[in-house]
Design an enzyme around this catalytic site. Sequence first.
Site, short mmCIF file in Angstrom:
data_model
loop_
_atom_site.label_atom_id
_atom_site.label_comp_id
_atom_site.label_asym_id
_atom_site.label_seq_id
_atom_site.Cartn_x
_atom_site.Cartn_y
_atom_site.Cartn_z
N PRO A 1 0.79 -1.23 0.00
CA PRO A 1 0.00 0.00 0.00
C PRO A 1 0.84 1.29 0.00
O PRO A 1 0.52 2.24 -0.72
CB PRO A 1 -0.82 -0.09 1.28
N LYS A 2 1.90 1.32 0.79
CA LYS A 2 2.69 2.55 0.87
C LYS A 2 3.40 2.85 -0.44
O LYS A 2 3.35 3.97 -0.96
CB LYS A 2 3.70 2.43 2.02
N VAL A 3 4.06 1.83 -0.98
CA VAL A 3 4.79 2.01 -2.24
C VAL A 3 3.82 2.30 -3.39
O VAL A 3 4.09 3.14 -4.25
CB VAL A 3 5.67 0.78 -2.54
#
Length: 311
Positions: free
Chosen positions: A234-236
């Site tokens: 999710p972050k990337v």
Amino acid sequence: MIIKAPIDLELTQNSGQTSQPPWKLDNNIYSDVVVADNKAVLFQVKQKENNLDFNFIGDISNKEATKKIKTIFDLDFNLNKFYKYLNNQPELADMTNFCRDLRLFLAKDKFECVISSVCSANNSIVRWTKSIDDIKKSWGNKYTYSEKDYFTFPDVSDFKNIYCDDVEEFECCSNLNNPGECINNLKSCGVGYRAPYMKKASEIFTLEMDLDDISKMSYDEAFDTMLKVPGVGPKVADCILLYGFNFRQAFPTDVWIKRIVSYLYFDGKDINVSKIREFGMEEFGDYAGYVQLYLFHYARMSGLMKKLKGM
DNA sequence: AATCAGGTAATGT
DNA sequence: ACATTACCTGAT
């Protein structure tokens, strides 16, 4: 040529945005080669008062060059309007004192942004930027301007042929005596266990996914699609969508953003990363990407980060 | 020497 | 679904 739009170039260059490493710095001039439509252009940009002053060498018009610079440094974004918004939010008003004129540093090459972002996961800014620069030097195309060498990021089809690690390189190269001699692989650039993710990601984009298609998708569809790429969580995914594809509603949420938002909005209560992401998107709308950028630097500059360490 | 760095994928409940 | 845990690597 000067573009009338306030920007803090140094801050923007060194803010760790995963679109690309900082450009080559020489004599207060940041420069790099940008390739578009098979044409290479050298851009040189520097700070001129509050604005950006730029030159270019290459076979494109002034208008096209200006457009490219405006896109990469996000110069059409209205900072004053954004600051008015921030100043009306008690939790955020202090941020402008610490990161004035910081802007998004957007991708000059979407594929570079994907790989850089994968490489940045659970990594330090200095390490992933050095790794990407090493990759450019080893496998990118070289362009020389006044005896200075520049390297573009290798394109997808070249990248997928890079050996993952010394073992894979040794298996393929009969001229090598032992794996210790193998330095022509991803892992030798210091990317660690991310090497197979980066390689598999490149394979996906040559085989079953097209980077240009992502731009045409809705944010939600693009997010779900990016999650299928190896090494992309999710972050990337949100970094790629924000810095690479201009989805400004993305709110990349890492441990720091989690700590900062928990501190500012939830009385320091421990809330999981995915809830913080949803909160950020809901609360900040199309400003989410910028708020995330500013929150991180505000925390770095103001000392809040030290205070929050370990939360 | 252990810990940390802007998480993710693979397990285990 | 949600919680734990191993993981390259170089710096402090």
